[in-house]
Design an enzyme around this catalytic site. Structure first.
Site, PDB file in Angstrom:
ATOM      1  CE  LYS A 120      78.275  94.332  71.243  1.00  0.00           C
ATOM      2  NZ  LYS A 120      78.339  93.289  72.286  1.00  0.00           N
ATOM      3  CD  GLN A 143      86.143  94.866  72.433  1.00  0.00           C
ATOM      4  OE1 GLN A 143      86.787  93.981  72.963  1.00  0.00           O
ATOM      5  NE2 GLN A 143      85.505  94.692  71.291  1.00  0.00           N
ATOM      6  CE  LYS A 165      89.361  94.150  69.189  1.00  0.00           C
ATOM      7  NZ  LYS A 165      89.392  92.766  69.655  1.00  0.00           N
ATOM      8  CE  LYS A 173      87.159  90.804  76.255  1.00  0.00           C
ATOM      9  NZ  LYS A 173      87.078  90.601  74.802  1.00  0.00           N
ATOM     10  CG  ASP A 216      87.262  87.087  75.108  1.00  0.00           C
ATOM     11  OD1 ASP A 216      87.548  87.681  74.066  1.00  0.00           O
ATOM     12  OD2 ASP A 216      88.152  86.660  75.885  1.00  0.00           O
ATOM     13  CB  THR A 273      86.090  86.817  65.531  1.00  0.00           C
ATOM     14  OG1 THR A 273      85.085  87.405  66.348  1.00  0.00           O
ATOM     15  CG2 THR A 273      87.443  87.411  65.887  1.00  0.00           C
ATOM     16  CG  ASN A 303      84.058  81.936  67.966  1.00  0.00           C
ATOM     17  OD1 ASN A 303      84.561  82.836  67.305  1.00  0.00           O
ATOM     18  ND2 ASN A 303      82.774  81.655  67.918  1.00  0.00           N
TER      19      ASN A 303
HETATM   20  P1  NDP Z   1      87.719  80.089  72.856  1.00  0.00           P
HETATM   21  O1  NDP Z   1      87.519  79.915  74.302  1.00  0.00           O
HETATM   22  O2  NDP Z   1      86.658  79.697  71.919  1.00  0.00           O
HETATM   23  O3  NDP Z   1      89.071  79.375  72.379  1.00  0.00           O
HETATM   24  C1  NDP Z   1      90.317  79.673  72.906  1.00  0.00           C
HETATM   25  C2  NDP Z   1      91.304  78.690  72.313  1.00  0.00           C
HETATM   26  O4  NDP Z   1      92.621  79.023  72.721  1.00  0.00           O
HETATM   27  C3  NDP Z   1      91.074  77.253  72.784  1.00  0.00           C
HETATM   28  O5  NDP Z   1      91.491  76.406  71.755  1.00  0.00           O
HETATM   29  C4  NDP Z   1      91.990  77.134  73.989  1.00  0.00           C
HETATM   30  O6  NDP Z   1      92.384  75.813  74.287  1.00  0.00           O
HETATM   31  C5  NDP Z   1      93.161  77.939  73.495  1.00  0.00           C
HETATM   32  N1  NDP Z   1      93.895  78.547  74.607  1.00  0.00           N
HETATM   33  C6  NDP Z   1      93.413  79.309  75.610  1.00  0.00           C
HETATM   34  N2  NDP Z   1      94.395  79.671  76.430  1.00  0.00           N
HETATM   35  C7  NDP Z   1      95.501  79.137  75.908  1.00  0.00           C
HETATM   36  C8  NDP Z   1      96.843  79.161  76.289  1.00  0.00           C
HETATM   37  N3  NDP Z   1      97.236  79.830  77.371  1.00  0.00           N
HETATM   38  N4  NDP Z   1      97.736  78.518  75.527  1.00  0.00           N
HETATM   39  C9  NDP Z   1      97.329  77.850  74.408  1.00  0.00           C
HETATM   40  N5  NDP Z   1      96.060  77.778  74.001  1.00  0.00           N
HETATM   41  C10 NDP Z   1      95.177  78.422  74.746  1.00  0.00           C
HETATM   42  O7  NDP Z   1      88.094  81.652  72.665  1.00  0.00           O
HETATM   43  P2  NDP Z   1      87.985  82.532  71.367  1.00  0.00           P
HETATM   44  O8  NDP Z   1      88.374  81.742  70.180  1.00  0.00           O
HETATM   45  O9  NDP Z   1      86.697  83.228  71.405  1.00  0.00           O
HETATM   46  O10 NDP Z   1      89.098  83.643  71.675  1.00  0.00           O
HETATM   47  C11 NDP Z   1      90.457  83.479  71.288  1.00  0.00           C
HETATM   48  C12 NDP Z   1      91.124  84.831  71.277  1.00  0.00           C
HETATM   49  O11 NDP Z   1      90.444  85.710  70.350  1.00  0.00           O
HETATM   50  C13 NDP Z   1      91.138  85.591  72.600  1.00  0.00           C
HETATM   51  O12 NDP Z   1      92.309  86.384  72.662  1.00  0.00           O
HETATM   52  C14 NDP Z   1      89.930  86.512  72.481  1.00  0.00           C
HETATM   53  O13 NDP Z   1      90.030  87.640  73.326  1.00  0.00           O
HETATM   54  C15 NDP Z   1      90.035  86.904  71.020  1.00  0.00           C
HETATM   55  N6  NDP Z   1      88.818  87.408  70.410  1.00  0.00           N
HETATM   56  C16 NDP Z   1      87.669  86.657  70.406  1.00  0.00           C
HETATM   57  C17 NDP Z   1      86.545  87.147  69.777  1.00  0.00           C
HETATM   58  C18 NDP Z   1      85.303  86.327  69.623  1.00  0.00           C
HETATM   59  O14 NDP Z   1      84.421  86.740  68.877  1.00  0.00           O
HETATM   60  N7  NDP Z   1      85.183  85.166  70.258  1.00  0.00           N
HETATM   61  C19 NDP Z   1      86.513  88.508  69.195  1.00  0.00           C
HETATM   62  C20 NDP Z   1      87.802  89.159  69.179  1.00  0.00           C
HETATM   63  C21 NDP Z   1      88.874  88.628  69.807  1.00  0.00           C
HETATM   64  P3  NDP Z   1      91.387  74.784  75.049  1.00  0.00           P
HETATM   65  O15 NDP Z   1      90.482  74.256  73.987  1.00  0.00           O
HETATM   66  O16 NDP Z   1      92.296  73.748  75.622  1.00  0.00           O
HETATM   67  O17 NDP Z   1      90.686  75.576  76.077  1.00  0.00           O
END
Ligand code: NDP
Length: 450
Positions: free
Chosen positions: A90, A111, A114, A126, A166, A209, A240
């Protein structure tokens, strides 16, 4: 030389450049495990570490699709099935141009621990692709998702491997992936989580999350005699996880004042305008530059040095910090700024967002530190709730999901806190999370045999 150093040495000598983040994650976990391995010789006898650090399998495949200009495009897809001692593999799918095997090995490895910490029956995996969803039309996203699933469907199933979202993969992408899976297999089953509610998704999965991050932080602060109410919070990212962290911080009467994306950062001293942010990032998929145009008091800082940007957020004085964008976004310099400005706690919303040097500095300065594998486990916990609902053909209410999520996150904190104390690491939640996550998986591996 002990078993941990031996293993790390072997990997270091054989690793390629893309394995750097995987090695970083391994080093942190294995360092935590030294006292466990010393006090329980079963783990060495059963070669648990040697078995745990190698994925069960890595599937790598070609994804061919046609863009709107009728040009044929080729991407690479992956699924890393790391460990299924506790349940079906998962973990999310990431669509981002930076995706490679090393990044997915790091995320899959994290993961395992976690998922183990949630106490739920799920293994670790993943996957994803180097496909860049930015600027693509809905039709192109659909074409890509269909092509990706044409290959991926051979390796997944509700009792085998259940991917989720993700970075770059939200409800839209999960919808297209699910539609293709259904078409190919003629089977309507819970093979993916994060589905839209109308066809089997769980209420509150999008929020899970971020909400979980805040529940975990609240529990950690309670133990330290502190609270969220009226406190200034800095959040990075605006996807997200970041958006729902901001939302729950408001529910808890805290004041989130920053967010960022891959092009820049916003500081809004009056508090982030959440409704506007949701519309901008989740509906219009626009840039934060627009936020500053419509909010004259907000300060926007454009950043050029992608992908290591976002640092402006950590220069704003705050009580609590929540890195929620991506890996290694909070560096030693950022940690120094946060400490100088009086930060009290840092909670990781993204996976491994703090560099080892930043963590060391924060811990030396007695900053409360909540590691990602414990603090952001709420997403996968609600994914498991979605699997349960799909298996029993039932629908839980929003309140029921949120209540279970809150219980799960507070229980994870207690598990991590107690385990850290048991091993003489009082208040070190990195060690607590690594050890508690490891023991459950390792014991299952021993019981299941080789
Ligand atoms: P999203 O794609 O929804 O959002 C990612 C955000 O981070 C966007 O605002 C993006 O900017 C920004 N971003 C991405 N890369 C960079 C970078 N190199 N520098 C600065 N900003 C950046 O992803 P999530 O919110 O789902 O995921 C964010 C993190 O949380 C990741 O590490 C993911 O693995 C982790 N995570 C997510 C889960 C989930 O349920 N979604 C669960 C557990 C962990 P832009 O809008 O410009 O693309």
């Amino acid at each position: 030389m002990g078993i941990v150093d031996n293993i790390l040495d072997q990997i270091k000598n054989n690793k390629c450049e893309t394995d750097n983040v995987f090695y970083q994650a391994l080093e942190e976990v294995l360092d935590s495990l030294k006292p466990v391995l010393a006090s329980d010789t079963r783990y060495a006898r059963h070669a648990i570490l040697e078995r745990l650090i190698v994925p069960d399998r890595i599937v790598k495949f070609k994804v061919v699709w046609m863009d709107d200009n009728q040009n044929i495009q080729v991407n690479t897809g992956y699924r890393v099935q790391f460990n299924n001692a506790l349940g079906p593999y998962k973990g999310g799918l990431r669509f981002h141009p930076s995706v490679n095997e090393g990044i997915l090995k790091f995320l899959g490895f994290e993961q395992i621990f976690k998922n183990s910490l949630t106490g739920l029956p799920i293994g670790g995996g993943k996957g994803g692709s180097d496909f860049n969803p930015k600027g693509k039309s809905d039709f192109e996203i659909m074409k890509f998702c269909s092509a990706f699933m044409t290959e991926l469907h051979k390796y997944i199933g509700p009792r085998i491997d259940v991917p989720a979202g993700d970075i770059g993969v939200g409800a839209r992408e999960i919808g297209y992936l699910f539609g293709e899976y259904k078409k190919i297999t003629s089977s309507y089953e819970g093979v993916l989580t994060g589905k839209p509610f109308m066809f089997g998704g769980s209420l509150m999965r999008p929020e899970a999350t971020g909400y979980g991050v805040v529940f975990f932080t609240d529990e950690m602060l309670k133990y330290a005699g502190k609270k969220l109410e009226d406190k200034i919070c800095c959040v990075s990212g605006s996807g997200n996880v970041a958006i729902h962290t901001i939302e729950k911080l408001y529910h808890m009467k805290a004041k989130p004042v920053t967010c960022s994306d891959s092009k820049g950062a916003i500081y809004d001293a009056r508090g982030i305008d959440l409704d506007y942010l949701k519309e901008l990032k989740l509906v219009q998929r626009g840039s934060l530059e627009e936020y500053a145009k419509t909010h004259s008091d907000a300060i926007y800082t454009k950043v050029e040095d992608y992908p290591t940007n976002g640092h402006e957020v950590w220069q704003i004085p705050c009580d609590y910090a929540f890195p929620c964008a991506t890996q290694n976004e909070l560096t030693l310099v950022d940690a120094q700024h946060l400490v100088e400005n009086g930060v009290v706690a840092v909670t990781e919303g993204a996976n491994m967002p703090s560099t080892p040097e930043a963590i060391e500095y924060l811990q030396k300065n007695n900053i409360l530190f909540a590691p990602a594998k414990a603090a952001n486990a709420g997403g996968v916990a609600v994914s498991e709730f979605e699997m349960s609902q799909n298996a029993s053909m039932s629908k839980w209410t929003f309140e029921k999901v949120e209540e279970r999520l809150e219980l799960t996150m507070r229980a994870i904190f207690k598990r991590v806190h107690l385990t850290a104390s048991d091993y003489g690491y009082d208040g070190n939640y990195i060690h607590g999370a690594n050890i508690a996550g490891f023991k459950k998986v390792a014991d299952a591996m021993i019981t299941e045999g080789i």
